[in-house]
Motif scaffolding. Structure first.
Motif, PDB file in Angstrom:
ATOM      1  N   LEU A 103      78.052  18.636  28.305  1.00 28.89           N
ATOM      2  CA  LEU A 103      77.791  20.033  28.633  1.00 28.89           C
ATOM      3  C   LEU A 103      77.283  20.786  27.403  1.00 28.89           C
ATOM      4  O   LEU A 103      76.330  21.575  27.489  1.00 28.89           O
ATOM      5  CB  LEU A 103      79.073  20.678  29.168  1.00 28.89           C
ATOM      6  CG  LEU A 103      78.948  21.988  29.952  1.00 28.89           C
ATOM      7  CD1 LEU A 103      78.137  21.771  31.218  1.00 28.89           C
ATOM      8  CD2 LEU A 103      80.344  22.517  30.307  1.00 28.89           C
ATOM      9  N   ALA A 104      77.906  20.536  26.253  1.00 26.22           N
ATOM     10  CA  ALA A 104      77.506  21.228  25.026  1.00 26.22           C
ATOM     11  C   ALA A 104      76.108  20.798  24.581  1.00 26.22           C
ATOM     12  O   ALA A 104      75.356  21.598  24.004  1.00 26.22           O
ATOM     13  CB  ALA A 104      78.518  20.957  23.914  1.00 26.22           C
ATOM     14  N   GLN A 105      75.744  19.540  24.837  1.00 26.93           N
ATOM     15  CA  GLN A 105      74.427  19.072  24.428  1.00 26.93           C
ATOM     16  C   GLN A 105      73.301  19.766  25.198  1.00 26.93           C
ATOM     17  O   GLN A 105      72.175  19.838  24.726  1.00 26.93           O
ATOM     18  CB  GLN A 105      74.321  17.555  24.606  1.00 26.93           C
ATOM     19  CG  GLN A 105      75.058  16.770  23.523  1.00 26.93           C
ATOM     20  CD  GLN A 105      74.911  15.277  23.699  1.00 26.93           C
ATOM     21  OE1 GLN A 105      75.017  14.754  24.802  1.00 26.93           O
ATOM     22  NE2 GLN A 105      74.671  14.572  22.602  1.00 26.93           N
ATOM     23  N   ARG A 106      73.622  20.275  26.389  1.00 29.89           N
ATOM     24  CA  ARG A 106      72.614  21.005  27.159  1.00 29.89           C
ATOM     25  C   ARG A 106      72.225  22.328  26.492  1.00 29.89           C
ATOM     26  O   ARG A 106      71.218  22.934  26.847  1.00 29.89           O
ATOM     27  CB  ARG A 106      73.122  21.295  28.558  1.00 29.89           C
ATOM     28  CG  ARG A 106      73.374  20.062  29.414  1.00 29.89           C
ATOM     29  CD  ARG A 106      73.750  20.490  30.823  1.00 29.89           C
ATOM     30  NE  ARG A 106      74.449  19.450  31.546  1.00 29.89           N
ATOM     31  CZ  ARG A 106      75.025  19.623  32.720  1.00 29.89           C
ATOM     32  NH1 ARG A 106      74.982  20.804  33.311  1.00 29.89           N
ATOM     33  NH2 ARG A 106      75.649  18.629  33.317  1.00 29.89           N
ATOM     34  N   TYR A 116      72.293  16.019  18.362  1.00 38.40           N
ATOM     35  CA  TYR A 116      72.802  14.803  17.721  1.00 38.40           C
ATOM     36  C   TYR A 116      74.196  15.047  17.137  1.00 38.40           C
ATOM     37  O   TYR A 116      75.109  14.224  17.315  1.00 38.40           O
ATOM     38  CB  TYR A 116      71.836  14.352  16.630  1.00 38.40           C
ATOM     39  CG  TYR A 116      72.366  13.251  15.752  1.00 38.40           C
ATOM     40  CD1 TYR A 116      72.351  11.921  16.177  1.00 38.40           C
ATOM     41  CD2 TYR A 116      72.886  13.536  14.491  1.00 38.40           C
ATOM     42  CE1 TYR A 116      72.844  10.914  15.369  1.00 38.40           C
ATOM     43  CE2 TYR A 116      73.378  12.527  13.668  1.00 38.40           C
ATOM     44  CZ  TYR A 116      73.362  11.215  14.115  1.00 38.40           C
ATOM     45  OH  TYR A 116      73.851  10.218  13.310  1.00 38.40           O
ATOM     46  N   VAL A 117      74.362  16.174  16.443  1.00 34.22           N
ATOM     47  CA  VAL A 117      75.664  16.492  15.838  1.00 34.22           C
ATOM     48  C   VAL A 117      76.730  16.654  16.923  1.00 34.22           C
ATOM     49  O   VAL A 117      77.868  16.185  16.763  1.00 34.22           O
ATOM     50  CB  VAL A 117      75.559  17.760  14.971  1.00 34.22           C
ATOM     51  CG1 VAL A 117      76.936  18.219  14.513  1.00 34.22           C
ATOM     52  CG2 VAL A 117      74.658  17.506  13.767  1.00 34.22           C
ATOM     53  N   VAL A 118      76.378  17.327  18.018  1.00 33.43           N
ATOM     54  CA  VAL A 118      77.322  17.481  19.126  1.00 33.43           C
ATOM     55  C   VAL A 118      77.722  16.116  19.672  1.00 33.43           C
ATOM     56  O   VAL A 118      78.902  15.864  19.967  1.00 33.43           O
ATOM     57  CB  VAL A 118      76.714  18.356  20.243  1.00 33.43           C
ATOM     58  CG1 VAL A 118      77.561  18.286  21.506  1.00 33.43           C
ATOM     59  CG2 VAL A 118      76.600  19.800  19.773  1.00 33.43           C
ATOM     60  N   GLY A 119      76.748  15.204  19.804  1.00 29.80           N
ATOM     61  CA  GLY A 119      77.059  13.860  20.276  1.00 29.80           C
ATOM     62  C   GLY A 119      78.011  13.134  19.336  1.00 29.80           C
ATOM     63  O   GLY A 119      78.946  12.460  19.783  1.00 29.80           O
ATOM     64  N   VAL A 120      77.786  13.277  18.038  1.00 30.78           N
ATOM     65  CA  VAL A 120      78.673  12.638  17.061  1.00 30.78           C
ATOM     66  C   VAL A 120      80.080  13.220  17.159  1.00 30.78           C
ATOM     67  O   VAL A 120      81.083  12.486  17.120  1.00 30.78           O
ATOM     68  CB  VAL A 120      78.109  12.816  15.636  1.00 30.78           C
ATOM     69  CG1 VAL A 120      79.132  12.379  14.594  1.00 30.78           C
ATOM     70  CG2 VAL A 120      76.824  12.022  15.475  1.00 30.78           C
TER      71      VAL A 120
END
Length: 639
Positions: A103-106, A116-120
């Motif tokens: 959700l945050a990556q959207r 990328y940072v959110v995914g990490v």
């Protein structure tokens, strides 16, 4: 999880078969599944707060101060942060840090640095959560069986063997599924919380003074009296809130409304009554701190309570184990871990799966923890730091989601996120002091998992790049091939590929070695969405390329188990292709990865990825393709 092609309804819509049960049935079910972890915390939380490790004296002010911290931690962290606010951040009905990460990556462009940072952050949080999660079955069952020290002191030597036996039996029965056992989870856990409340009320009546602990002044006074050193007691207080993240993770099973009703009106009151009751018992008799939960049980009820506590901890452990399966499946779908064999244990219930690799890995770790630490007090020293870090990451992701997606609510959510951040940092610092006492274990385990997940993700990207370098563009290949067409044979060939614009290696190898082309040739790409379940209208996209060639895109949500043959049976009638199971052959390329010091990751990570790639489950298992309709063609790739 059987029937994965069928979309799951959002959380606010009762799951199939649950609508008739009504809200009350969903509340009981939620009590049995969602609150097992946090519901067994009274077995050890207050006892650990007064363990010699912290050097506290069980006097009036200290007892009230600790109880006040427990009460306000449950209120601010679990009630306000998770149950009231963060459960608003559902990804089409699903919760948990993986769903929150998606959700945050959207909020950012797909390939941006921020995404990328959110995914990490999300993968780090999931890894750390698993690191503490494996401690839950060990500490919960061990703390319940330790009641033998009060009930039958002569059986002390049997505590660890009985705990190991219970845990081994629990993991060994996972392959049969939890559907039948799950039917009694709700009622048993309801009885458990009623027993917690009843014990609490009985002990509070002896020392009503303990009710003053709900006044936050006692928590403030504790820190005033103990100065900065008082913050380290939060390393024990955090044990009372360690199930908060699990509540959010399990949201998709029942929806937010039943979970909120269960927490506000049943679980939270029962927990607080029991904590206050234990505090009253300690005020009346400071020696009770050795095990305030069992000491407060009447003699006639001690054996039944020991049995009930063991059942409750087994249920809590079961929730952690099945949660591990769910997170592993999401990670597979999102491309963070290799494919693993998934067994469906129910033909009726979506969500009933068994992953042998995850099950036995957890079993070895959990039993090893019991044998290594030997007591719940020793395990409590290892418990908390990773989940504190996960809660901190949840707060950061929540702030991103609120800022980007909640234009109205962010006015009050963002200031609260600052408060949550301070609380999470305090918990993290307090638990960091326990590193030498055992807290290093979940951190090390979490870092190992994080390394594995990031290595697999990066390795897959590099592998795809290398395959593209050697690939032939599809738009140029088909016209050239048709200038001198090979022999055509009957049937449909499905070539699975991750790159829609490049000719699959399996097709090139088939032409090179067999020198034939099927009557119908399909280039199939499976895409995982950032939503839990793909809507029926988005499941399939079919594009006709001419000369018997087709491009098909099949989409699955990250909560679904991909069933490719079933998805292909849903091709619209207007398309001039159908997939007869007896006339369809699936071709996949199985690459052999060779590490190289000249490109990609460091050599040790290249080798690690090669091992993971070699041991990934075959495509036919993961995509549910019949083995007798699958052809694998090998290729060696240097990364």
């Amino acid at each position: 999880m059987p029937q994965p092609a069928r979309p799951r309804p959002p959380a606010h819509v009762p799951p199939q078969g649950a609508a008739q049960a009504g809200l009350a049935g969903l509340v009981v079910g939620a009590i049995g599944v969602v609150f097992g972890d946090i519901g067994t915390s009274p077995l050890y939380t207050l006892r650990e707060a007064f363990s010699p490790h912290y050097g506290l004296v069980a006097d009036h002010d200290t007892v009230l101060g600790v109880l006040s911290m427990i009460f306000w931690s449950l209120t601010l962290v679990v009630t306000l942060k998770y149950v009231t606010i963060i459960m608003r951040a559902d990804n089409e009905g699903e919760g948990g840090i993986m769903a929150l990460m998606a959700l945050a990556q959207r909020c950012f462009p797909k390939d941006s640095r921020s995404a990328y940072v959110v995914g990490v952050l999300g993968i780090l949080g999931a890894s750390l959560f698993f690191g503490d999660g494996v401690i839950t079955p060990a500490i919960s069952v061990l703390s319940a069986v330790e009641g033998l020290e009060v009930v039958a002191p002569g059986m002390h030597a049997w505590i660890v063997p009985i705990t190991v036996l219970v845990l081994v039996a629990l993991f060994a029965t996972q392959r049969y599924g939890t559907e039948k056992v799950g039917r009694i989870f709700g009622p048993v856990t309801v009885v458990w919380f009623l027993a917690l409340a009843a014990l609490g009320v009985a002990n509070i009546l002896h020392e009503p003074e303990v009710l003053h602990a709900v006044n936050p002044w006692w928590a403030v006074r504790f820190f005033v009296d103990h100065a900065w050193g008082g913050i380290f007691i939060l390393g024990a207080v955090v044990l009372a809130v360690t199930g908060g993240e699990a509540i959010y993770t399990d949201m998709g099973h029942f929806g937010p409304r039943p979970i909120r009703h269960a927490w506000y009106f049943f679980v939270l009151p029962a927990l607080m009554l029991n904590y206050l009751g234990q505090g009253a018992l300690v005020l009346e008799d400071p020696a009770a701190v050795r095990n305030p939960f069992y000491v407060g049980v009447p003699d006639w009820a001690q054996w039944p309570m020991l049995l009930l506590a063991t059942l409750a901890t087994v249920i809590a452990s079961q929730a952690v184990i099945t949660g591990g399966y769910s997170i592993a499946r999401q990670a597979m779908q999102l491309g963070y871990i290799p494919r693993m064999r998934i067994k469906h244990t129910s033909s009726e219930t979506i969500g009933q799966i068994y992953i042998p690799a995850i099950n036995w890995t957890m079993a070895v770790i959990v039993v090893g923890l019991v044998l290594s630490f030997g007591s719940s007090s020793a395990l409590a020293a290892a418990y908390g730091i990773s989940v504190s870090a996960t809660m901190l990451i949840d707060t950061l992701l929540l702030a991103l989601v609120a800022r980007a997606l909640w234009p109205v609510a962010r006015r009050w959510v963002l200031p609260l996120c600052v408060l949550f951040l301070l609380i999470d940092l305090a918990f993290l610092v307090a638990n960091g002091a326990k590193v030498l006492q055992g807290a290093w274990f979940p951190v090390v385990l979490g870092m190992v998992l994080f390394t594995l997940l990031r290595t697999w993700r990066r390795g897959r990207e590099i592998l795809r790049e290398e395959m593209q370098k050697e690939g032939i563009r599809l738009d140029a290949f088909i016209p050239g091939l048709m200038l001198a067409p090979p022999v055509r044979v009957e049937g449909t060939a499905v070539f699975m590929t991750s790159d829609k614009g490049v000719v699959p290696h399996a097709l090139l190898h088939n032409l090179k070695h067999n020198k034939v082309l099927h009557e119908r040739n399909v280039f199939l790409t499976v895409d995982t969405l950032t939503v839990p379940y793909a809507a029926p209208g988005r499941r399939l996209t079919v594009e006709t390329l001419g000369d018997g060639f087709y491009r098909v895109l099949v989409r699955f949500g990250f909560m679904e188990t991909p069933d490719v043959p079933q998805a292909l049976m849903q091709v619209p009638d207007h398309c001039d292709i159908s997939f007869d199971p007896m006339e369809t052959t699936y071709f996949v390329s199985r690459e052999t990865v060779v590490s190289s010091a000249r490109r990609g990751m460091p050599v040790w990570r290249d080798k690690l990825f090669a091992v993971m790639h070699r041991n990934a489950a075959p495509a036919n298992h993961f995509f549910r393709i019949p083995g007798n309709r699958l052809v694998e063609l090998g290729a060696q790739v240097e990364i």
